[in-house]
Design a protein around this motif. Structure first.
Motif, PDB file in Angstrom:
ATOM      1  N   GLN A 547       0.678  -1.192   0.012  1.00  0.00           N
ATOM      2  CA  GLN A 547      -0.066  -0.136   0.101  1.00  0.00           C
ATOM      3  C   GLN A 547       0.689   1.196   0.090  1.00  0.00           C
ATOM      4  O   GLN A 547       0.606   2.301  -0.621  1.00  0.00           O
ATOM      5  CB  GLN A 547      -0.806   0.033   1.150  1.00  0.00           C
ATOM      6  N   LYS A 548       2.048   1.137   0.712  1.00  0.00           N
ATOM      7  CA  LYS A 548       2.786   2.311   0.759  1.00  0.00           C
ATOM      8  C   LYS A 548       3.419   2.326  -0.787  1.00  0.00           C
ATOM      9  O   LYS A 548       3.521   3.530  -1.302  1.00  0.00           O
ATOM     10  CB  LYS A 548       4.058   2.102   1.805  1.00  0.00           C
ATOM     11  N   TYR A 549       3.716   1.398  -1.460  1.00  0.00           N
ATOM     12  CA  TYR A 549       4.340   1.650  -2.914  1.00  0.00           C
ATOM     13  C   TYR A 549       3.398   1.979  -3.534  1.00  0.00           C
ATOM     14  O   TYR A 549       3.582   2.730  -4.452  1.00  0.00           O
ATOM     15  CB  TYR A 549       4.489   0.001  -3.253  1.00  0.00           C
ATOM     16  N   MET A 550       1.872   1.601  -3.540  1.00  0.00           N
ATOM     17  CA  MET A 550       1.021   2.109  -4.335  1.00  0.00           C
ATOM     18  C   MET A 550       0.776   3.841  -4.246  1.00  0.00           C
ATOM     19  O   MET A 550       0.537   4.466  -4.893  1.00  0.00           O
ATOM     20  CB  MET A 550      -0.395   1.529  -4.085  1.00  0.00           C
ATOM     21  N   ALA A 551       0.949   4.163  -2.928  1.00  0.00           N
ATOM     22  CA  ALA A 551       0.828   5.511  -2.680  1.00  0.00           C
ATOM     23  C   ALA A 551       1.906   6.340  -3.232  1.00  0.00           C
ATOM     24  O   ALA A 551       1.828   7.462  -3.644  1.00  0.00           O
ATOM     25  CB  ALA A 551       0.771   5.707  -1.161  1.00  0.00           C
ATOM     26  N   LEU A 552       3.132   5.685  -3.384  1.00  0.00           N
ATOM     27  CA  LEU A 552       4.179   6.286  -4.068  1.00  0.00           C
ATOM     28  C   LEU A 552       3.839   6.578  -5.466  1.00  0.00           C
ATOM     29  O   LEU A 552       4.251   7.475  -6.014  1.00  0.00           O
ATOM     30  CB  LEU A 552       5.649   5.659  -3.891  1.00  0.00           C
ATOM     31  N   LEU A 553       3.300   5.410  -6.119  1.00  0.00           N
ATOM     32  CA  LEU A 553       3.272   5.460  -7.505  1.00  0.00           C
ATOM     33  C   LEU A 553       1.833   6.501  -7.916  1.00  0.00           C
ATOM     34  O   LEU A 553       2.031   7.168  -8.935  1.00  0.00           O
ATOM     35  CB  LEU A 553       2.500   4.168  -8.217  1.00  0.00           C
ATOM     36  N   ARG A 554       1.070   6.770  -6.865  1.00  0.00           N
ATOM     37  CA  ARG A 554       0.217   7.722  -7.099  1.00  0.00           C
ATOM     38  C   ARG A 554       0.682   9.086  -7.162  1.00  0.00           C
ATOM     39  O   ARG A 554       0.035  10.039  -7.739  1.00  0.00           O
ATOM     40  CB  ARG A 554      -1.034   7.577  -6.140  1.00  0.00           C
ATOM     41  N   ASP A 555       1.756   9.163  -6.507  1.00  0.00           N
ATOM     42  CA  ASP A 555       2.534  10.617  -6.356  1.00  0.00           C
ATOM     43  C   ASP A 555       3.309  10.910  -7.598  1.00  0.00           C
ATOM     44  O   ASP A 555       4.061  12.105  -7.685  1.00  0.00           O
ATOM     45  CB  ASP A 555       3.384  10.807  -5.098  1.00  0.00           C
ATOM     46  N   THR A 556       3.619   9.823  -8.301  1.00  0.00           N
ATOM     47  CA  THR A 556       4.599  10.216  -9.388  1.00  0.00           C
ATOM     48  C   THR A 556       4.118  11.055 -10.386  1.00  0.00           C
ATOM     49  O   THR A 556       5.366  11.682 -11.178  1.00  0.00           O
ATOM     50  CB  THR A 556       4.766   8.721 -10.107  1.00  0.00           C
ATOM     51  N   ALA A 557       3.080  11.615 -10.764  1.00  0.00           N
ATOM     52  CA  ALA A 557       2.762  12.601 -11.607  1.00  0.00           C
ATOM     53  C   ALA A 557       2.434  14.028 -10.960  1.00  0.00           C
ATOM     54  O   ALA A 557       2.164  15.115 -11.674  1.00  0.00           O
ATOM     55  CB  ALA A 557       1.413  12.438 -12.416  1.00  0.00           C
ATOM     56  N   VAL A 558       2.796  14.186  -9.696  1.00  0.00           N
ATOM     57  CA  VAL A 558       2.413  15.382  -8.970  1.00  0.00           C
ATOM     58  C   VAL A 558       3.532  15.939  -8.138  1.00  0.00           C
ATOM     59  O   VAL A 558       3.413  16.910  -7.179  1.00  0.00           O
ATOM     60  CB  VAL A 558       0.955  15.285  -8.237  1.00  0.00           C
ATOM     61  N   MET A 559       4.805  15.545  -8.511  1.00  0.00           N
ATOM     62  CA  MET A 559       5.810  16.193  -7.862  1.00  0.00           C
ATOM     63  C   MET A 559       7.165  16.049  -8.673  1.00  0.00           C
ATOM     64  O   MET A 559       7.061  14.908  -9.409  1.00  0.00           O
ATOM     65  CB  MET A 559       5.940  15.775  -6.315  1.00  0.00           C
ATOM     66  N   SER A 560       8.241  16.569  -8.469  1.00  0.00           N
ATOM     67  CA  SER A 560       9.496  16.348  -9.057  1.00  0.00           C
ATOM     68  C   SER A 560      10.043  15.028  -8.661  1.00  0.00           C
ATOM     69  O   SER A 560       9.520  14.492  -7.330  1.00  0.00           O
ATOM     70  CB  SER A 560      10.386  17.352  -8.507  1.00  0.00           C
ATOM     71  N   VAL A 561      11.004  14.501  -9.097  1.00  0.00           N
ATOM     72  CA  VAL A 561      11.582  13.162  -8.764  1.00  0.00           C
ATOM     73  C   VAL A 561      12.434  13.449  -7.268  1.00  0.00           C
ATOM     74  O   VAL A 561      12.205  12.481  -6.450  1.00  0.00           O
ATOM     75  CB  VAL A 561      12.264  12.379  -9.718  1.00  0.00           C
ATOM     76  N   GLU A 562      12.955  14.492  -7.115  1.00  0.00           N
ATOM     77  CA  GLU A 562      13.598  14.974  -6.053  1.00  0.00           C
ATOM     78  C   GLU A 562      12.538  14.870  -4.628  1.00  0.00           C
ATOM     79  O   GLU A 562      12.888  14.475  -3.567  1.00  0.00           O
ATOM     80  CB  GLU A 562      14.503  16.273  -6.183  1.00  0.00           C
TER      81      GLU A 562
END
Length: 601
Positions: A547-562
């Motif tokens: 679930q933490k991994y999926m939360a990370l994936l959901r953030d991939t389009a709304v912030m810089s990689v840094e």
């Protein structure tokens, strides 16, 4: 391995539009999209620059129209792309692809017009808009639009560039696919005469017979050489178009666009390559040791994927699918259940047959909320890893389903994070499941080859492409010089471990000709090393991590990689230390391989 159901190796596209490239349903869908784009064009014309926070509702209305039109356009484009990949002789699909190019250009133009209109808002008005209930969920994307508009030309000039790219820039990329599709390699393999596509021929690079590997490599080289002037013209025109646009925009750095698209800083990119360049020695040692196992002092390019044991493990498609599902299940139930659905519902085109495009990909259908995976499966463990890789892409799209379509447009580097993470689960499981030391050696070698690919092969592509673009600024670069640039890049990237190179690699690699994504190279390496950190956390936390991994994936389009790395991993990826830790994990595989190999010998 016992299974309940035999999975199809041919994908189901009729679920979207019945009848292939002749589909009447697809025709009606495209006609409806044309109407939608026309409506959107009229809406964009009447939209005025916001003057107060009360205009938030008006902006949201246009955003929703953009979203609905974009999803329908993407749905058709993805299906048509599947047609052209599965059958390079499907001429009707090529006509449809051309039509999609025109529609895509109109859509891009109307978005640009809207972006330039709304981002002219005064700073205080803009901030109030982004704080409103309607627009606050899209603050990152809207701010990104505002920054990008500042870096581009006027609406009229950018619209002209987009229009000209349909039959200019993008057409050169399509021509490349046709040139490759026409290549056939005649080979006698295991006593059988065959006429192979490029994709089928590439799969022979891991054939146990050295003579077969060498012959297919030489025949492919001959094929690339025979058409090298065509490929050189294509590559030069693609680069020339791109450089002309950059010059008009005032962009001196050819990496400005790819870094912007990947939401990555130059500092992060430099740190990544710096850590890799400083730690290549173990991988060069591995290649030299492999060469000795094959009877040579240094590795030949055509032996790069050669098996190192006589009993190389192979899996049927069915066995490969079940192996993937078993080990995905150990990571988390959602990844396993999603992937099982992909197999059961025929989302995957894996059949080993002629007239398919080489390579592999995953494409998403946002209206149907499905994905389709393309590859050519011939039974190697590398094929199993590729299948897992593409399923990782599809799972990324699945994880984003609850997110608004506006916030799903993730960059390529983080896209390759999800795919490489899935691939890593399977590669690691393969090594751990080995029943003999010989089998473990072969699987470890296959796993290490991924590190070699990301740290050396991708680095060679990056070095070649950056140097080619610098030379292209001064005029056309002939095929002979492209060969030299490629060989120089390969010798440097492989830290002197190569005996023979692949001079026409620049002609053989599709990624150099993809117009939608400039510099389709370093994001792979980013994804690989970034996913190593995620994988390390997954091993520590077990199934609870999914679930933490999926939360990370959901953030991939709304912030810089840094920001993504800092939020979810607590790491500063602008420092070489972060990347060096990932490389060190890969060095452990090399050390284990060399230990087992020396004991076996």
């Amino acid at each position: 391995m016992q299974t309940k159901e035999e999975y199809s190796q041919v994908w189901d596209l009729d679920v979207f539009f019945k009848g292939g490239s002749d589909s009447e349903e697809l025709r009606q869908h495209l006609d409806a999209v044309k109407v939608q784009i026309g409506t959107l064009e009229e809406l964009a014309k009447t939209t005025e620059t916001p003057v107060s926070k009360n205009d938030a509702a008006q902006v949201l209305n246009v955003l929703e129209e953009i979203t609905n039109t974009g999803k329908n356009l993407r749905e058709a484009g993805a299906v048509i792309g599947c047609f052209t990949a599965a059958d390079i002789k499907d001429k009707k699909a090529l006509v449809l692809q051309s039509e999609m190019g025109s529609l895509g250009a109109r859509y891009s133009t109307v978005i640009l017009k809207f972006q330039q209109t709304i981002t002219k808002a005064e700073e205080n008005v803009w901030n109030e808009l982004l704080e409103s209930e309607q627009l606050s969920p899209f603050a990152f994307v809207l701010n990104e639009w505002r920054e990008q508009v500042k870096l581009k030309l006027s609406e009229k000039e950018e619209s002209l560039i987009t229009a000209l790219s349909v039959d200019g820039y993008n057409a050169w990329g399509q021509l490349y696919n046709q040139l490759v599709g026409d290549i056939k390699i005649e080979m006698t393999v295991d006593g059988v005469e065959k006429k192979l596509s490029v994709g089928q021929a590439n799969n022979l690079g891991s054939h146990p017979d050295a003579a077969v590997r060498k012959e297919v490599f030489e025949k492919l080289e001959d094929a690339w050489k025979a058409k090298e002037d065509f490929f050189a013209s294509t590559l030069n025109h693609l680069a020339g178009f791109r450089l002309a646009v950059y010059e008009k925009r005032g962009w001196d750095n050819v990496l400005a666009e790819p870094l912007m698209r990947n939401r990555m800083s130059q500092e992060t990119l430099d740190a990544m390559w710096g850590a890799i360049s400083a730690n290549k020695a173990p991988f060069a040692d591995f290649l030299k040791y492999k060469a000795k196992m094959l009877g040579d002092e240094k590795i030949n390019w055509y032996d790069m994927s050669a098996p190192v044991t006589s009993s190389t493990k192979e899996m049927s498609y069915q066995e490969g699918a079940e192996f993937i599902l078993e080990h995905f299940g150990k990571f988390g139930p959602e990844l396993e259940a999603f992937s099982r659905k992909a197999f059961e519902d025929s989302w995957i085109e894996a059949e080993d047959r002629a007239d398919k495009r080489p390579g592999g990909f995953c494409t998403g259908m946002p209206v149907s909320e499905q994905s389709r995976i393309f590859m050519t499966y011939s039974g190697s463990m590398s094929n199993v890893a590729t299948l897992a890789h593409e399923l990782g892409h599809a799972f990324h799209s699945y994880a984003l389903r609850p997110v608004h379509y506006m916030n799903r447009q993730y960059a390529m580097g983080v896209a390759e994070t999800a795919s490489t993470f899935a691939e890593m689960i399977v590669a690691d499981a393969s090594v751990k499941a080995a029943e003999t030391e010989e089998e473990k050696l072969a699987l470890l070698e296959d796993k290490i080859q991924r590190s070699v690919a990301f740290f050396m092969n991708i680095h060679a592509r990056f070095l070649f492409e950056t140097r080619f673009y610098e030379e292209r600024k001064n005029g056309v670069v002939p095929a002979s010089r492209l060969n030299e640039l490629m060989e120089e890049a390969q010798h440097e990237a492989y830290a002197g471990a190569l005996d023979s190179t692949h001079p026409h690699f620049w002609a053989s690699k599709l990624h150099f000709y993809i117009t939608g994504t400039p510099f389709y190279n370093f994001p792979y390496t980013f994804g690989y090393l970034f996913s190593l950190s995620i994988y390390a956390k997954a091993l520590t936390e077990g199934e609870s991590f999914e679930q933490k991994y999926m939360a990370l994936l959901r953030d991939t389009a709304v912030m810089s990689v840094e920001d993504l790395a800092m939020k979810h991993l607590g790491e500063d990826i602008t420092k070489e230390e972060f990347w060096a830790k990932g490389v060190a994990l890969c060095v452990q595989d090399v050390e284990e391989f060399l230990k087992i190999a020396s004991e076996e010998r």
